[in-house]
Design a protein around this motif. Structure first.
Motif, PDB file in Angstrom:
ATOM      1  N   LEU A 168       9.429 -12.075  49.661  1.00  0.00           N
ATOM      2  CA  LEU A 168       9.274 -10.987  50.625  1.00  0.00           C
ATOM      3  C   LEU A 168       9.383  -9.634  49.938  1.00  0.00           C
ATOM      4  CD1 LEU A 168      11.376 -12.413  53.598  1.00  0.00           C
ATOM      5  CD2 LEU A 168       8.897 -12.262  53.435  1.00  0.00           C
ATOM      6  N   LEU A 217       0.957 -12.463  53.503  1.00  0.00           N
ATOM      7  CA  LEU A 217       1.596 -12.511  54.817  1.00  0.00           C
ATOM      8  C   LEU A 217       0.568 -12.791  55.902  1.00  0.00           C
ATOM      9  CD1 LEU A 217       4.020  -9.458  54.606  1.00  0.00           C
ATOM     10  CD2 LEU A 217       4.672 -11.871  54.672  1.00  0.00           C
ATOM     11  N   LEU A 231       8.013 -17.884  58.866  1.00  0.00           N
ATOM     12  CA  LEU A 231       8.909 -16.737  58.997  1.00  0.00           C
ATOM     13  C   LEU A 231       9.372 -16.543  60.431  1.00  0.00           C
ATOM     14  CD1 LEU A 231       7.076 -14.148  56.708  1.00  0.00           C
ATOM     15  CD2 LEU A 231       8.910 -15.743  56.110  1.00  0.00           C
ATOM     16  N   LEU A 260       4.279 -16.996  55.431  1.00  0.00           N
ATOM     17  CA  LEU A 260       3.752 -16.769  54.091  1.00  0.00           C
ATOM     18  C   LEU A 260       2.670 -17.809  53.836  1.00  0.00           C
ATOM     19  CD1 LEU A 260       6.845 -16.093  51.794  1.00  0.00           C
ATOM     20  CD2 LEU A 260       5.012 -14.504  52.349  1.00  0.00           C
TER      21      LEU A 260
END
Length: 453
Positions: free
Chosen positions: A90, A4, A60, A75
């Motif tokens: 996720l 992330l 995202l 991502l």
């Protein structure tokens, strides 16, 4: 395995920032230190740079979203990685797929949309009210704005985002397909516009003459006039910040003003001489910045700011310069002006101004200092008063140098006269201190060799 990318803390005490744009497309490799995205704070646009080489697997957050510091925005992974199931990716990272990453700080706008149900009552039947059904949908501020601009009825839109939420691509798909469901308000508005057009196109007056076009016409429905054309531009984050800061400045900082004027023929002659022999071209504003720094050294009681529990004094002189940009007024700070040469100050001033206009300043370049300088002389403005830029103690407003008749040793002569106004915060600075500073500053402008000594 994907990782992330989170919204970094781009400014002191900031809890969120706007993701302005992505600089790297999905599934396109990026290198270490390359700008991945641009975020907007209250004062500047700041690039998020990659710590290592990689690839953005999936966005995202959509551009224009306000995102909390620390919230996921993309991502990322190694080149060659792909993500076919965003929800599963996720979940693998310990994040619920039901969380929203399409807008600010993981908080969707939950709205109630009302649509006619399949078992609506017949509106033609006596006392029959049209039945309605209410459902909750999660939409982002961006989607809500796009829908409003296109007059779309969100109750008829099926979301394809995580958890069935409506995302930008759903709106774009509808618009491209040409089958966009229109809102009831839009339809009613169109009918009203049509009625108004019919009423104004040809209206019979009392004496039998007809009135047509955009002129006002007397009808059984009253006087109909053309609507005034206007455009509402939504406030940007920076414009809101400017409005808030300057309003607070006028409300909280008791302003007083010290005005003065100086003959600047010697200053202008010095500039010409410096530019004839130097590699860096010096502007009048550069000389004024250096003169202000010299005055701060001579009157250190001006080199302060007001805090809630103290008056803070500075050992170095940092001066902010007002720069007009397409996004609004920006005030980058020139550091340690008193201890640096004129050429160095001129070069930094030019660099800061150029990057301010292109939105490439770092947040740290907009913080610090005790004095701002705003120069409108290039527009021919003779003099003006500026609002103090918090948390600074003063702002110097500089006008244009004008040829005027002056009295020199009892004789009338023509000289170039520059007028300035110092707006001062009376909380940390007394009137006598500001007056002393102004006297020193004007003396330096009149005898400018002090600037380069």
């Amino acid at each position: 395995m994907p990782a992330l990318l989170r919204m970094p803390g781009v400014a002191a005490n900031a809890t969120d920032a706007v993701l302005s744009e992505w600089q790297v497309a999905e599934n396109v490799d990026f290198t270490a230190d390359e700008a991945i995205a641009t975020v907007e704070t209250d004062k500047a646009n700041i690039d998020i740079e990659a710590e290592a080489a990689g690839v953005i697997l999936r966005y995202l957050v959509t551009p224009g979203s306000t995102v909390e510091v620390g919230a996921p925005i993309a991502l990322t992974g190694h080149p060659g990685e792909t993500v076919s199931d965003l929800d599963q990716a996720l979940r693998d990272l310990g994040i619920s797929a039901e969380e929203n990453f399409d807008n600010a700080s993981n908080q969707d706008m939950q709205v109630e949309v009302t649509a006619a149900s399949s078992h609506d009552a017949d509106v033609s039947s006596p006392g029959g009210d049209r039945g309605t059904s209410t459902q909750r949908q999660f939409v982002t501020p961006l989607v809500r704005r796009l829908a409003r601009e296109a007059n779309l009825d969100l109750s008829a839109v099926s979301g394809t985002g995580p958890g069935g939420r409506i995302v930008k691509r759903d709106i774009i798909a509808l618009l491209n397909a040409g089958t966009s469901p229109r809102t009831a308000t839009s339809s009613a508005s169109e009918r009203t516009d049509a009625d108004t057009t019919a009423a104004t196109s040809t209206a019979e007056t009392a004496d039998g003459r007809s009135s047509s076009g955009g002129e006002a016409a007397e009808t059984s429905r009253g006087t109909v006039t053309e609507r005034e054309a206007f455009t509402d531009t939504p406030h940007s984050r920076m414009r809101k910040s400017i409005a808030s800061l300057l309003t607070l400045s006028k409300q909280n900082a008791p302003h007083f003003y010290v005005r003065g004027s100086a003959r600047v023929d010697a200053l202008l002659a010095l500039r010409r001489q410096l530019n004839d022999v130097g590699d860096v071209k010096v502007s009048v504003n550069d000389l004024i910045i250096k003169a202000a720094a010299r005055a701060h050294v001579s009157v250190p009681a001006m080199n302060v700011i007001w805090l809630d529990d103290a008056v803070r004094s500075f050992g170095k002189v940092d001066i902010a310069i007002a720069v007009a940009s397409d996004r609004g007024l920006m005030t980058p700070v020139v550091r340690d002006v008193a201890n640096r040469g004129l050429s160095a100050v001129s070069a930094q001033t030019r660099d800061l101004a150029e990057r301010a206009r292109s939105g490439k300043l770092g947040q740290h370049e907009l913080e610090g200092g005790s004095l701002s300088i705003s120069n409108l002389g290039m527009y021919g403005t003779e003099e003006f008063s500026a609002i103090i830029n918090p948390p600074h103690a003063a702002t110097l407003a500089v006008g244009a140098a004008r040829s005027e008749p002056v009295v020199i040793e009892g004789e009338v002569a023509v000289a170039s006269v520059l007028r300035v106004t110092l707006s001062v915060d009376h909380r940390p600075v007394d009137g006598a201190v500001a007056a002393e500073w102004m006297k020193v500053f004007l003396d330096i402008l009149h005898s400018p060799l002090q600037i380069v000594m």
